[in-house]
Write a protein that holds these residues in place. Structure first.
Motif, PDB file in Angstrom:
ATOM      1  N   ARG A   1       1.009  -1.080  -0.038  1.00 15.92           N
ATOM      2  CA  ARG A   1      -0.069   0.139  -0.054  1.00 15.92           C
ATOM      3  C   ARG A   1       0.804   1.434  -0.163  1.00 15.92           C
ATOM      4  NH1 ARG A   1      -4.860  -1.577   0.079  1.00 15.92           N
ATOM      5  NH2 ARG A   1      -5.628  -3.558   1.234  1.00 15.92           N
ATOM      6  N   ASP A   2       2.041   1.162   0.777  1.00 13.47           N
ATOM      7  CA  ASP A   2       2.748   2.501   0.773  1.00 13.47           C
ATOM      8  C   ASP A   2       3.426   2.698  -0.500  1.00 13.47           C
ATOM      9  OD1 ASP A   2       4.654   4.381   2.301  1.00 13.47           O
ATOM     10  OD2 ASP A   2       5.980   3.170   1.663  1.00 13.47           O
ATOM     11  N   ARG A   3       3.837   1.645  -1.471  1.00 12.96           N
ATOM     12  CA  ARG A   3       4.508   1.717  -2.784  1.00 12.96           C
ATOM     13  C   ARG A   3       3.395   1.702  -3.910  1.00 12.96           C
ATOM     14  NH1 ARG A   3      10.011  -1.649  -0.969  1.00 12.96           N
ATOM     15  NH2 ARG A   3      10.364  -0.741   1.022  1.00 12.96           N
ATOM     16  N   ASN A   4       2.258   1.606  -3.509  1.00 10.75           N
ATOM     17  CA  ASN A   4       1.181   1.685  -4.637  1.00 10.75           C
ATOM     18  C   ASN A   4       1.381   0.576  -5.717  1.00 10.75           C
ATOM     19  OD1 ASN A   4      -0.948   3.095  -5.927  1.00 10.75           O
ATOM     20  ND2 ASN A   4       0.335   4.296  -7.439  1.00 10.75           N
TER      21      ASN A   4
END
Length: 206
Positions: free
Chosen positions: A141-144
């Motif tokens: 989620r942080d790195r899309n």
């Protein structure tokens, strides 16, 4: 182009893209539909028909400018720009995939590597640190990341798929032999070299 490509057209365009990327690396400034046909085994008339549907890219008797056509097809397939993918499996296959330059050539970055083996976590594969599969959701989620690659044994593949899907991944490339059970909104592409070879042999021998 606003309307969605058919599966057949998208599959053929992706094969043209592979040929064009390689031709550009070889310094080939122009390429003809016949050249592309020889490398893909797709009829040259079909190639011209596919490409003409998106505009006038080439001239009769002269062919296409390799780099221009390469960029046009990337845009058509929406591969222009940077896309991050997650790799599950830090074994030999995973290491080979991570070390390959092919993804980067098409604007695709392996942004994270995961494994369920504690002996592998913390190790480096190229520039990446191998993370525990337990960390997959916050990292994805942080790195899309919306694309995942599974390079694990068949008996671990479903768990890998479940972890990716739970992290928001919608496209999975499955390099295992497992049949994955996934929700209807998740696309799975399975690659098996032996099956691909049998497919090629069938058309060559019949």
């Amino acid at each position: 182009m606003s309307e969605r490509l058919t599966v057949g057209v998208a599959a053929r365009l992706s094969r043209y893209l592979q040929v064009l990327a390689q031709a550009k690396k070889m310094g080939k400034e122009r390429i003809s539909s016949q050249d592309i046909a020889e490398y893909t085994n797709i009829n040259a008339t079909q190639i011209r028909r596919d490409l003409s549907a998106f505009g006038k890219f080439g001239k009769r008797g002269v062919g296409y400018r390799t780099e221009a056509l390469l960029e046009e097809i990337r845009q058509i397939l929406r591969t222009q720009g940077q896309h991050n993918i997650a790799l599950v499996g830090a074994g030999r296959l995973g290491s080979a995939i991570t070390g390959s330059p092919i993804f980067a050539e098409h604007g695709i970055t392996i942004a994270a590597v995961f494994d369920n083996d504690p002996d592998k976590t913390g190790e480096r594969i190229g520039d990446l640190v191998v993370h525990s599969i337990d960390e997959i959701e916050p990292i994805c989620r942080d790195r899309n990341i919306i694309v995942g690659v599974i390079a694990v044994p068949a008996d671990s593949a479903q768990d890998a798929a479940d972890a990716l899907i739970g992290s928001g991944v919608k496209i999975i490339f499955n390099y295992s032999e497992a049949l994955l059970d996934v929700p209807s909104d998740v696309n799975v592409h399975t690659s098996n070299p032996a099956v691909d070879l049998l497919y090629a042999l069938y058309f060559h021998l019949t």
